[in-house]
Structures are given as structure tokens and as C-alpha cells.
Design an enzyme around this catalytic site. Structure first.
Site, short mmCIF file in Angstrom:
data_model
loop_
_atom_site.label_atom_id
_atom_site.label_comp_id
_atom_site.label_asym_id
_atom_site.label_seq_id
_atom_site.Cartn_x
_atom_site.Cartn_y
_atom_site.Cartn_z
N SER A 41 42.82 59.28 43.69
CA SER A 41 44.04 58.73 44.29
C SER A 41 45.08 59.83 44.29
O SER A 41 46.03 59.82 43.51
CB SER A 41 44.55 57.54 43.47
OG SER A 41 43.59 56.54 43.35
N GLU A 42 44.88 60.81 45.15
CA GLU A 42 45.74 62.00 45.09
C GLU A 42 47.21 61.67 45.33
O GLU A 42 48.10 62.30 44.73
CB GLU A 42 45.27 63.06 46.08
CG GLU A 42 44.02 63.82 45.63
CD GLU A 42 42.71 63.08 45.84
OE1 GLU A 42 42.73 61.99 46.45
OE2 GLU A 42 41.66 63.58 45.40
N PHE B 218 40.96 71.47 44.46
CA PHE B 218 40.92 72.51 45.49
C PHE B 218 42.21 72.42 46.31
O PHE B 218 42.65 71.32 46.65
CB PHE B 218 39.73 72.30 46.44
CG PHE B 218 38.40 72.47 45.77
CD1 PHE B 218 37.73 73.68 45.79
CD2 PHE B 218 37.81 71.40 45.10
CE1 PHE B 218 36.49 73.84 45.16
CE2 PHE B 218 36.58 71.54 44.47
CZ PHE B 218 35.93 72.76 44.51
N ASP C 104 42.54 72.90 49.22
CA ASP C 104 42.18 72.24 50.48
C ASP C 104 42.49 70.74 50.44
O ASP C 104 42.66 70.11 51.47
CB ASP C 104 40.69 72.42 50.75
CG ASP C 104 40.21 73.83 50.50
OD1 ASP C 104 39.83 74.50 51.45
OD2 ASP C 104 40.22 74.28 49.33
N HIS D 51 36.59 73.76 51.06
CA HIS D 51 36.69 74.13 49.63
C HIS D 51 36.95 75.62 49.45
O HIS D 51 36.64 76.17 48.40
CB HIS D 51 35.39 73.80 48.89
CG HIS D 51 35.11 72.35 48.71
ND1 HIS D 51 34.53 71.58 49.67
CD2 HIS D 51 35.33 71.52 47.66
CE1 HIS D 51 34.38 70.34 49.22
NE2 HIS D 51 34.86 70.28 48.01
C1 LIG Z 1 40.12 63.39 48.46
C2 LIG Z 1 39.10 63.97 47.54
N1 LIG Z 1 39.32 64.00 46.21
C3 LIG Z 1 38.41 64.49 45.38
C4 LIG Z 1 37.23 64.98 45.85
C5 LIG Z 1 36.19 65.56 44.89
N2 LIG Z 1 35.01 64.66 44.86
C6 LIG Z 1 33.92 64.91 45.59
S1 LIG Z 1 32.77 63.71 45.46
C7 LIG Z 1 33.71 62.85 44.37
C8 LIG Z 1 33.21 61.56 43.79
C9 LIG Z 1 33.00 60.53 44.85
O1 LIG Z 1 32.53 59.35 44.29
P1 LIG Z 1 32.02 58.16 45.21
O2 LIG Z 1 32.94 57.94 46.34
O3 LIG Z 1 31.77 57.00 44.31
O4 LIG Z 1 30.64 58.70 45.82
P2 LIG Z 1 29.34 59.13 45.02
O5 LIG Z 1 29.50 60.55 44.68
O6 LIG Z 1 29.20 58.24 43.85
O7 LIG Z 1 28.23 58.93 46.00
C10 LIG Z 1 34.92 63.51 44.13
C11 LIG Z 1 35.96 63.04 43.22
C12 LIG Z 1 37.04 64.98 47.25
N3 LIG Z 1 35.94 65.48 47.80
N4 LIG Z 1 37.97 64.46 48.06
#
Ligand SMILES: Cc1ncc(C[n+]2csc(CCOP(=O)(O)OP(=O)(O)O)c2C)c(N)n1
Ligand SMILES: [Mg+2]
Lengths: 324, 319
Positions: free
Chosen positions: A59-60, A83, A85, A129
Site C-alpha cells: 500500500s505505497e 525500487f 521505479d 526495476h
Molecule cells: C506496487 C508494487 N509494490 C511492491 C512490489 C514488489 N512485489 C513484487 S511481487 C510482490 C508480492 C505480491 O503478492 P501477491 O499479489 O499476493 O502475488 P503472489 O506473489 O503471491 O503471486 C511484491 C510486494 C511491486 N512489484 N509492486
């Protein structure tokens, strides 16, 4: 002195700040139990507890806004956004909120906040990234922008950023995290706005920062073998900018190259050149150059990414060109 | 809409293709052939069940996890491996990780690395289908980790208030990186949020490919009939760590993983097929051998493929 990596130096700075100042707390995604993608916050939750080292939901907007809000009432948050980005997801809280409160309120409100983000390419991470977006932040009055190039600076600049009463954008180059060097023990700060003379030389000034500093030093070494003496200035922070150090160096060498990893157009190199042309035009013996990335997103495969990072190789050619 | 024995065998084939692909991709990533693979092992029933009944003109937008949608929609195995190796012979030509490739002719829209940002994008594709007078439906895939972002709430609300032809499809595998669902998501229920936006919603066993298929078909039919979005939450579990870049599965227990492995979507369908007399064990084993060959050929293709020439890095910044 102890030999440690850039990531470990940052970790130590967190630990010192949290130990010395109960107002400091840390928040971000995957930073507590896991210790962060780059291990910068490793062990902090175990040492300082979950109240001061918070793992947050994805929740940025909420966590950035909350960090700004906490800073308004006297806390000293350190926010990790994995990142740079990703800053687009919470950009409004950064440039409209954090950056404006002091001005809006005639200094009655302040936001002593550090937002740490990893920037830079070189690891094949692709378009979302790998970017270097420092110029965006420099265009917003009210934000300070810090970009350490060495482990010792990483620690000293982070401690200075945490002490600073303003919002500080702290950009860490992900290619540098594993780089090791000597780091002084205990608490010390490296003042924001004071460039580091990384190498002295009489012929050409190379201004750089962050991941481009090692490139500049390498090019300077190669040029020295050819009889060209480069002065390498690591800006350390873009805002505040050590304009005096840049001008003093150019007055000495008469030649300026700005080398940065970010794309050329709208990059901070343009700003450095504009300042030098304004203040030291008469000292210039050659037209100033910027050596920076082509205007493309950062591709994923290493051979394609090498095109984006071609600045490394072009720098030495630029040095030869500017003296001839 | 009801599935014939032939359909079930097709589903089995597709499930197994993803599984064998996932195993190989995971192995290669761990061996250092490419970095940072986000495995989708254990979650295969979702891409297969969702995509099996779609038309090529229906659009899908996926996340970082699970290349099963690409495989099920017809991207060749070799091209996907080439994508993991970041070689030229894949639809991104090595510019971006393969999961966000585009293949408009297969209904694969691009995606984005920003978790949750896909939801407004997919909503826009559905909005355009409405404006363009097309019968196409969009499926927006996202993980449980997305539902705490503003993009989720704003996107779903827009789709709901405009009654757009979209299916909001949450793959709930209970974790977002190291973060367990209950520590991140207030109220404890994702589907309750959809109900808050007035959307019809279904909670589905994400390891039951037939259940996933049927729920999707109901949702797609509603969308095509102009009745607006449906929200589907599928419960599932990833068997491998978040990615091969670093283990952070501290809060997952071995028992939890074992209990989900016991719910393997592939073994489940295999048992069903054999018990119903639709297929013999030998027949299904032969399918497996065939698939393993397809996967091995895909890897060979990728290994032999070249990297894109340097100039490619400079192309297509603008169309
Ligand atoms: C806006 C954003 N914040 C953080 C990330 C870093 N990040 C990449 S995957 C991930 C977890 C995602 O979890 P979920 O939506 O439950 O998918 P799953 O990996 O379990 O398939 C995070 C925090 C990102 N890619 N985008
Ligand atoms: Mg998840």
C-alpha cells in the site's frame, strides 16, 4: 574502521540512528522479518521490535502518506520503497505532500523523513526495476536528493539524512550494495551538499554520482595511463548541490564532463552544465559534455542492458575527445 | 458449457504442461541459467480453468506469477523459455521479462510489474470493448497482495459502476512475499470487498480446475450479456518460494505446504479421469512423456537461441 559492504554500512546507520533516537522508526514492505530485498534492514526488527520496524501491506500510498503524517508530529520515519521505479505509485504523497509542508505553513510544519529507494541498472532487471530517476526529485523544491557512491558515504550520508529536518530522497545504487570498503566505526555524518574529491587532476573535471563514480574513477585511471589527468568529483547529493566545488574544479581544469547513468534528456547533467556555463564560462577551454544513457527504458537481457550502460565505455572516449 | 471426457483430458494435458514447465523453469533458475523466477507450481488449475473456455478475442492480463496463462493461451513453450533466458526468440526480444509480453492475436495484453496496477489497465480494456461495441471480455488476474492498493479499489469501483465486461480474478495464495494475508488485509476477507462494490462474487477452490472453469464461464457469460463484472476469488497455494532470488517463507510451515501438496490439482484430475473410466493410467502417463519431450525441446530451443542484437535496445521506444 571495519571493512563492510554498502548494504551493511546502511544497516549500521539504521542501527545507530534507532539506538540514539527513539523518534526514528522504519517501515516498508518485506523489511522486518525478511530484512529487505538488499538486506539493509536485516536484524532491525529483532533488535528494535515490531513497533519500530514495521512490515506493511502493499500500500505505497498509505505507507508514504503515513510516514509523512508521522513526521509532521515529531517522528523520524525511514521509509523503504524497494525500487525508485515504484515511486510512481505514491508520487503524490512525495511531491505534493512531503515536499510542500514547510513552505505552505511558513515553516510551522516540517517533514523530517527519509525515503530510501534502490535505483540503477546492471543486474538485468528490466524496465520497471532499473531506472535512475534522480532528476525527477531535483525538480521539486522542498526535497533533498542524496546518492552515496561508497560504503563510508552510505553510512555517513544516511545518518545526516535522518538528522535533517526535511524530506530526503535517499537513492541507493543496487549495483553498489555488495561493494566493500573501509567504513569508520560509530556515529559520524557526512554533510549533505558537500562533494567529495575522489581524484585530483589538472586536465579534465568529471562530475558524477552514485553508480557512475566507479566508472569515472576507472576512466580516470585509464586516461592517466595516456597522460591525461582527470579530476573526479562525486557530488554525493544533488540537492543541496556543491556548486562551488564544481566551479572550483572547472576553473582549474577548463574542461567539464558530466557522467551519469540516467538517460541523457532532462538528466541532472544538464543542470550541472548550465550552472558551470553561467558561473565559469570564461574558464572553459572546450564545450562541456554529458556522457549519459541513451533515451530508452532499461532493457532486461544483459547484452541489451549493456547498450543502456554504454556510458561506461563512452566516458574514456569523451575524455580523449575533450582534450584533443 | 459442461465438460466432456475429451475436454477433461484436454484440461489434464494443459495442467501437466504447466507443471512440467514449472519444474524445469524452477530447476534452471536455481542452476543459475536465469535469475529470479516466480514459480507458479501448485496454482496450475487457475490459468487452465480460466483460459480453457475463452475466445482468442477475450483479453487476459496477468501478474508476475505463473506463466500458465501464456502456455494455455498458446504461446509456444520454447518462446517462453527463450523469454526466461532473455533471448531474442521470444515476444519481448529480451527487453522485458516474459510474463508481461503481448500477443494480441492470442488475447494476451501486456502486463505490468507494479502489483495491482493491472486492475485499472484491464478495466480500461473492458471499457474500450464496450465503447467499440465488441463482445470481448477481459480477465484481470491479480494476487491477494494487490487488494490493499488504491489501484485495486479504484479499478474495481470503476468497472462496477460502469458495469463493464470484466472478470476480476484474485489468485489468493495467502501470502505476498513474506507477508501473510491476515497480517496485511483488514477484515480478513478479500471477497467481502467486492461485495462492498455491489459485485456478484464467487469463492472458488482454486485447485479444482473444473470449479475454476465453471465459475469463469458463468462470469464471462454475465459479462458478455452486459450484466457487468464478477469478482472471483480462488484459494490456492504456491509450492515454491516467492522467487528463486531468496527464500523468505518464514511464516509458512512445512505442514501447511504439505497439506496443499495433498490438494494437487493435477493428481486430483488424474484420479477423477481414471475413476470415471475416461482414461487409463497408461494413457495419462503417455501424455506425460509427450509433454516432457515438449518441455525439453523448449529448453533446447531457448538455449540455442541468440540474444537480440544491440540495436534492438534502441528500437520501439515509440511505435
Ligand atoms: C506496487 C508494487 N509494490 C511492491 C512490489 C514488489 N512485489 C513484487 S511481487 C510482490 C508480492 C505480491 O503478492 P501477491 O499479489 O499476493 O502475488 P503472489 O506473489 O503471491 O503471486 C511484491 C510486494 C511491486 N512489484 N509492486
Ligand atoms: Mg499472494
Amino acid at each position: 574502521m571495519a571493512r563492510m559492504s554498502y548494504a551493511q554500512a546502511l544497516n549500521e546507520a539504521h542501527r545507530i540512528a534507532m539506538h540514539d533516537d527513539p523518534r526514528v522508526f522504519v517501515l516498508g514492505e518485506d523489511i522486518g522479518v525478511y530484512g529487505g530485498i538488499y538486506r539493509v534492514t536485516k536484524g532491525l526488527q529483532a533488535e528494535f521490535g515490531e513497533q519500530r520496524v514495521l512490515d506493511t501491506p502493499i500500500s505505497e500510498i498509505a505507507i508514504t502518506g503515513a510516514a509523512v503524517g508521522a513526521a509532521l508530529v515529531g517522528s523520524r520515519p525511514i521509509l523503504e520503497i524497494g525500487f525508485v521505479d515504484f515511486v510512481g505509485t505514491c508520487w503524490d504523497q512525495v511531491f505534493n505532500q512531503a515536499a510542500k509542508f514547510s513552505y505552505m505553513t511558513d515553516g510551522r510544519a516540517s517533514v523530517p523523513l527519509v525515503i530510501r529507494m534502490a535505483c540503477g541498472a546492471g543486474l538485468g532487471y528490466g524496465v520497471h526495476h532499473s531506472q535512475s530517476l534522480e532528476a525527477w526529485f531535483t525538480h521539486v523544491p522542498g526535497l533533498k536528493v542524496v546518492m552515496p557512491a561508497t560504503p563510508a558515504d552510505a553510512k555517513g550520508l544516511l545518518l545526516a539524512a535522518i538528522d535533517d529536518p526535511n524530506p530526503v530522497i535517499f537513492l541507493e545504487h543496487k549495483f553498489l550494495y555488495e561493494v566493500k570498503d573501509e567504513v569508520p566505526d560509530g556515529r559520524y555524518t557526512v554533510p549533505l551538499g558537500k562533494a567529495w574529491m575522489a581524484r585530483e587532476g589538472a586536465d579534465v573535471t568529471i562530475v558524477s554520482w552514485s553508480g557512475a563514480v566507479p566508472w569515472a574513477l576507472k576512466a580516470a585511471e585509464q586516461a592517466a595511463a595516456e597522460g591525461i589527468e582527470c579530476e573526479v568529483l562525486d557530488l554525493r547529493s544533488l540537492v543541496p548541490l556543491d556548486e562551488d566545488a564544481i566551479v572550483a574544479s572547472v576553473e582549474k581544469t577548463g574542461r567539464l564532463i558530466v557522467c551519469h547513468e540516467a538517460c541523457t534528456t532532462g538528466g541532472f547533467g544538464a543542470e550541472v552544465i548550465a550552472r558551470v556555463v553561467t558561473r565559469a564560462f570564461d574558464f572553459l577551454d572546450a564545450e562541456p559534455l554529458r556522457v549519459a544513457a541513451p533515451d530508452i527504458p532499461v532493457p532486461n537481457s544483459l547484452p541489451l542492458e549493456a547498450v543502456y550502460l554504454g556510458t561506461r565505455e563512452r566516458l574514456l572516449e569523451a575524455v580523449r575527445g575533450i582534450v584533443s | 458449457m459442461s465438460l466432456s471426457p475429451q475436454d477433461l483430458k484436454q484440461l489434464f494435458r494443459r495442467l501437466l504442461l504447466i507443471r512440467r514447465f514449472e519444474e524445469e523453469a524452477f530447476r534452471l533458475a536455481v542452476a543459475g541459467k536465469f535469475s529470479n523466477y516466480h514459480g507458479g507450481m501448485g496454482q496450475e488449475a487457475i490459468p487452465v480453468g480460466v483460459c480453457y473456455g475463452l475466445k482468442p478475442t477475450d483479453n487476459t492480463m496477468i501478474t508476475h506469477r505463473g506463466l500458465g496463462v501464456l502456455l494455455t493461451r498458446g504461446v509456444p513453450v520454447g518462446e517462453i523459455f527463450a523469454g526466461l533466458y532473455a533471448k531474442e526468440s521470444c515476444p519481448t526480444r529480451g527487453r522485458h521479462p516474459i510474463f508481461h509480453m503481448a500477443a494480441p492475436e492470442l488475447g494476451i495484453l501486456a502486463g505490468t510489474t507494479m502489483v495491482g496496477s493491472v486492475i485499472p489497465l484491464a478495466t480500461g480494456a473492458a471499457l474500450a470493448a464496450r465503447i467499440q461495441g465488441k463482445p470481448d471480455v477481459t480477465i484481470s488476474f491479480f494476487g491477494d497482495g494487490s487488494v490493499n492498493r488504491g489501484d485495486f479499489h479504484e479499478g474495481v469501483n470503476l468497472g462496477a459502476v460502469r458495469k463493464l465486461p470484466i472478470v476480476y480474478f484474485c489468485e489468493n495464495n495467502f501470502y505476498a512475499k513474506s507477508m501473510p494475508l491476515e497480517a496485511s488485509t483488514a477484515g480478513g476477507s478479500i471477497i467481502a470487498r467486492a461485495q462492498g462494490y455491489g459485485l456478484p462474487s464467487e469463492l472458488v477452490d482454486g485447485n479444482d480446475v473444473v470449479a475454476v472453469y465453471e465459475a469463469t464461464q458463468r462470469a464471462v457469460a454475465r459479462a458478455r450479456a452486459g450484466e457487468g463484472p464478477t469478482f472471483i476469488e480462488c484459494l490456492t497455494y504456491r509450492w515454491t518460494p516467492h522467487s528463486t532470488a531468496g527464500d523468505r517463507e518464514f511464516s509458512r510451515t512445512a505442514e501447511e505446504l504439505a497439506s496443499w501438496k495433498a490438494k494437487c490439482p493435477i493428481l486430483r484430475l488424474r484420479k477423477q479421469l481414471i475413476e470415471a473410466g475416461h482414461a487409463s493410467a497408461e494413457e495419462l502417463d503417455a501424455v506425460d512423456i509427450d509433454i516432457q519431450r515438449e518441455v525439453a525441446e523448449g529448453v533446447e530451443f531457448a538455449e540455442a537461441a541468440p540474444y537480440a542484437a544491440p540495436e534492438v535496445a534502441l528500437e520501439n521506444v515509440y511505435v
